[in-house]
Write a protein that holds these residues in place. Structure first.
Motif, PDB file in Angstrom:
ATOM      1  N   GLU A 292     -10.385  46.621  -2.701  1.00  0.00           N
ATOM      2  CA  GLU A 292      -9.869  47.980  -2.831  1.00  0.00           C
ATOM      3  C   GLU A 292      -9.446  48.266  -4.269  1.00  0.00           C
ATOM      4  O   GLU A 292      -9.603  49.392  -4.768  1.00  0.00           O
ATOM      5  N   ASP A 293      -8.898  47.267  -4.948  1.00  0.00           N
ATOM      6  CA  ASP A 293      -8.481  47.446  -6.335  1.00  0.00           C
ATOM      7  C   ASP A 293      -9.685  47.694  -7.232  1.00  0.00           C
ATOM      8  O   ASP A 293      -9.604  48.455  -8.186  1.00  0.00           O
TER       9      ASP A 293
ATOM     10  N   THR B 110      -9.426  42.080   1.215  1.00  0.00           N
ATOM     11  CA  THR B 110      -9.503  43.525   1.429  1.00  0.00           C
ATOM     12  C   THR B 110      -8.811  44.273   0.294  1.00  0.00           C
ATOM     13  O   THR B 110      -9.351  45.232  -0.268  1.00  0.00           O
ATOM     14  N   SER B 111      -7.603  43.850  -0.062  1.00  0.00           N
ATOM     15  CA  SER B 111      -6.890  44.503  -1.153  1.00  0.00           C
ATOM     16  C   SER B 111      -7.569  44.243  -2.492  1.00  0.00           C
ATOM     17  O   SER B 111      -7.569  45.107  -3.376  1.00  0.00           O
TER      18      SER B 111
ATOM     19  N   ASP C 154      -0.740  43.495  -3.764  1.00  0.00           N
ATOM     20  CA  ASP C 154      -0.875  43.105  -2.356  1.00  0.00           C
ATOM     21  C   ASP C 154      -1.840  41.941  -2.202  1.00  0.00           C
ATOM     22  O   ASP C 154      -1.587  40.999  -1.436  1.00  0.00           O
ATOM     23  N   SER C 155      -2.944  42.008  -2.915  1.00  0.00           N
ATOM     24  CA  SER C 155      -3.924  40.926  -2.846  1.00  0.00           C
ATOM     25  C   SER C 155      -3.334  39.624  -3.382  1.00  0.00           C
ATOM     26  O   SER C 155      -3.507  38.549  -2.781  1.00  0.00           O
TER      27      SER C 155
ATOM     28  N   ASN D 173     -12.458  49.620  -7.319  1.00  0.00           N
ATOM     29  CA  ASN D 173     -13.030  50.759  -6.616  1.00  0.00           C
ATOM     30  C   ASN D 173     -14.480  50.988  -7.012  1.00  0.00           C
ATOM     31  O   ASN D 173     -15.046  50.311  -7.861  1.00  0.00           O
TER      32      ASN D 173
ATOM     33  N   PRO E 114      -9.800  49.601   4.523  1.00  0.00           N
ATOM     34  CA  PRO E 114      -8.808  48.608   4.079  1.00  0.00           C
ATOM     35  C   PRO E 114      -7.480  48.701   4.815  1.00  0.00           C
ATOM     36  O   PRO E 114      -6.874  47.673   5.133  1.00  0.00           O
TER      37      PRO E 114
ATOM     38  N   ARG F  78      -5.955  45.543   6.935  1.00  0.00           N
ATOM     39  CA  ARG F  78      -4.644  44.928   6.681  1.00  0.00           C
ATOM     40  C   ARG F  78      -3.745  45.002   7.909  1.00  0.00           C
ATOM     41  O   ARG F  78      -3.014  44.054   8.212  1.00  0.00           O
TER      42      ARG F  78
ATOM     43  N   TYR G  72     -12.955  45.260   7.357  1.00  0.00           N
ATOM     44  CA  TYR G  72     -13.154  44.984   5.928  1.00  0.00           C
ATOM     45  C   TYR G  72     -14.558  45.389   5.486  1.00  0.00           C
ATOM     46  O   TYR G  72     -14.727  46.068   4.452  1.00  0.00           O
TER      47      TYR G  72
ATOM     48  N   ALA H  12      -2.715  47.719  -5.173  1.00  0.00           N
ATOM     49  CA  ALA H  12      -3.608  46.892  -4.351  1.00  0.00           C
ATOM     50  C   ALA H  12      -3.727  45.482  -4.920  1.00  0.00           C
ATOM     51  O   ALA H  12      -3.814  44.506  -4.170  1.00  0.00           O
TER      52      ALA H  12
END
Length: 328
Positions: free
Chosen positions: A120-121, A116-117, A143-144, A123, A86, A90, A81, A140
């Motif tokens: 990532e979202d 992590t997600s 997922d989060s 950016n 990412p 995961r 992480y 993302a």
């Protein structure tokens, strides 16, 4: 003949030992488990994420059933992480959950996966440039949201639950706003059924978000376009009861006559859209009164239109003068 056999045996021996002569037979020295773990923790404390990942992977490979194996797998998720990997983070979190479903710190694995997600979202460009994240793909973010939701449902007393709940609220607002953007796009394309479905999804699944009144307004307008007046009235009634100060605006595209389009808005007029009434009747009367004043004072002269506003008058100057005279 005996000499040939001896030469052949020597040649074979030389070929077999050649790899070791050129360094091809290098082996990693046998490092004790405790030393490997301490080196990995030192690398994590120093922020050397690549070295920490290398040490943790080696620790897990050499001592898969050692006393530091489970902790090394958790630390590996964190190292991935922090090293901005990412997908690897995961995958490591999913592997830990699969191998240790009853671990005391499994909530930490779910939290790191969601975090992590979440990062990532958001950016790199979105952090430093004024970009609208709600119009980008929410993969993302979904997922989060799912990972944090599992954490809260299964481990509500976890120390990571409060932070996960706050992040879920942010993600919920972000996903709801994204649905409104998509519904607005469908409205511009006159895809009324798709727009109504998007609005209904927000109302049913993303309640308590700022996007709910827009979703109800989109539902009402879409159902009206489809001729489903009962459903439109139901949406308006819910909007009226729960958001009495909300003023509906049309989401469908405005239409222009041919003269307006040909002259780039200098001549002609905008075709009136389907009137959208405010929820509050007092606001409706006020809006109509304001519209009448704007209509009477907003007429532009032909010279003003042709010169793109540089010459002539637009009617507002006269109104401004009247207001000044009244004030005096």
């Amino acid at each position: 003949m005996q000499l040939v056999k001896v030469i052949g045996a020597l040649t074979l021996l030389i070929l077999l030992s050649g790899c070791s002569w050129f360094g091809g037979d290098k082996t990693i020295p046998d490092i004790p488990e405790q030393i490997l773990y301490d080196d990995a923790m030192s690398a994590l404390d120093a922020g050397n994420w690549s070295l920490a990942i290398e040490k943790l992977q080696l620790l897990e490979a050499r001592y898969p059933f050692g006393r530091f194996s489970e902790q090394a797998q958790l630390e590996l998720i964190y190292a991935y992480y922090r090293n901005s990997e990412p997908a690897a983070a995961r995958a490591a979190a999913d592997r830990f959950v699969r191998l240790h479903p009853n671990h005391d710190h499994i909530d930490y694995a779910y939290y790191l996966k969601g975090l992590t997600s979440f990062e990532e979202d958001r950016n790199f460009l979105a952090r430093f440039l004024p970009l609208d994240e709600t119009q980008r793909d929410p993969g993302a973010a979904l997922d989060s949201f799912e990972s944090f939701s599992i954490l809260l449902n299964r481990y509500p007393d976890s120390e990571f639950a409060p932070d996960a709940q706050r992040r879920m609220q942010y993600l919920k607002n972000r996903l709801a706003t994204y649905e409104i953007h998509v519904a607005s796009y469908y409205m511009k394309r006159e895809a009324w059924v798709a727009a109504a479905n998007r609005g209904r999804y927000v109302v049913e699944n993303l309640q308590e978000t700022p996007a709910v009144p827009d979703a109800l307004a989109i539902m009402a307008e879409s159902y009206t376009k489809l001729g489903m007046h009962d459903l439109a009235e139901n949406a308006l009634e819910v909007l009226r009861v729960n958001f009495p100060d909300y003023v509906i605006r049309p989401f469908s595209p405005q239409r222009f006559d041919l003269l307006y389009t040909a002259t780039f808005g200098l001549l002609g007029q905008i075709e009136p859209a389907t009137p959208a009434r405010p929820v509050n009747p007092d606001r409706l009367r006020q809006a109509e009164a304001d519209g009448e004043r704007n209509t009477s004072s907003g007429r532009r002269s032909l010279l003003h239109r042709i010169s793109f506003g540089t010459l002539g008058s637009d009617g507002n100057e006269q109104e401004s003068g009247e207001l000044i005279e009244q004030a005096q």
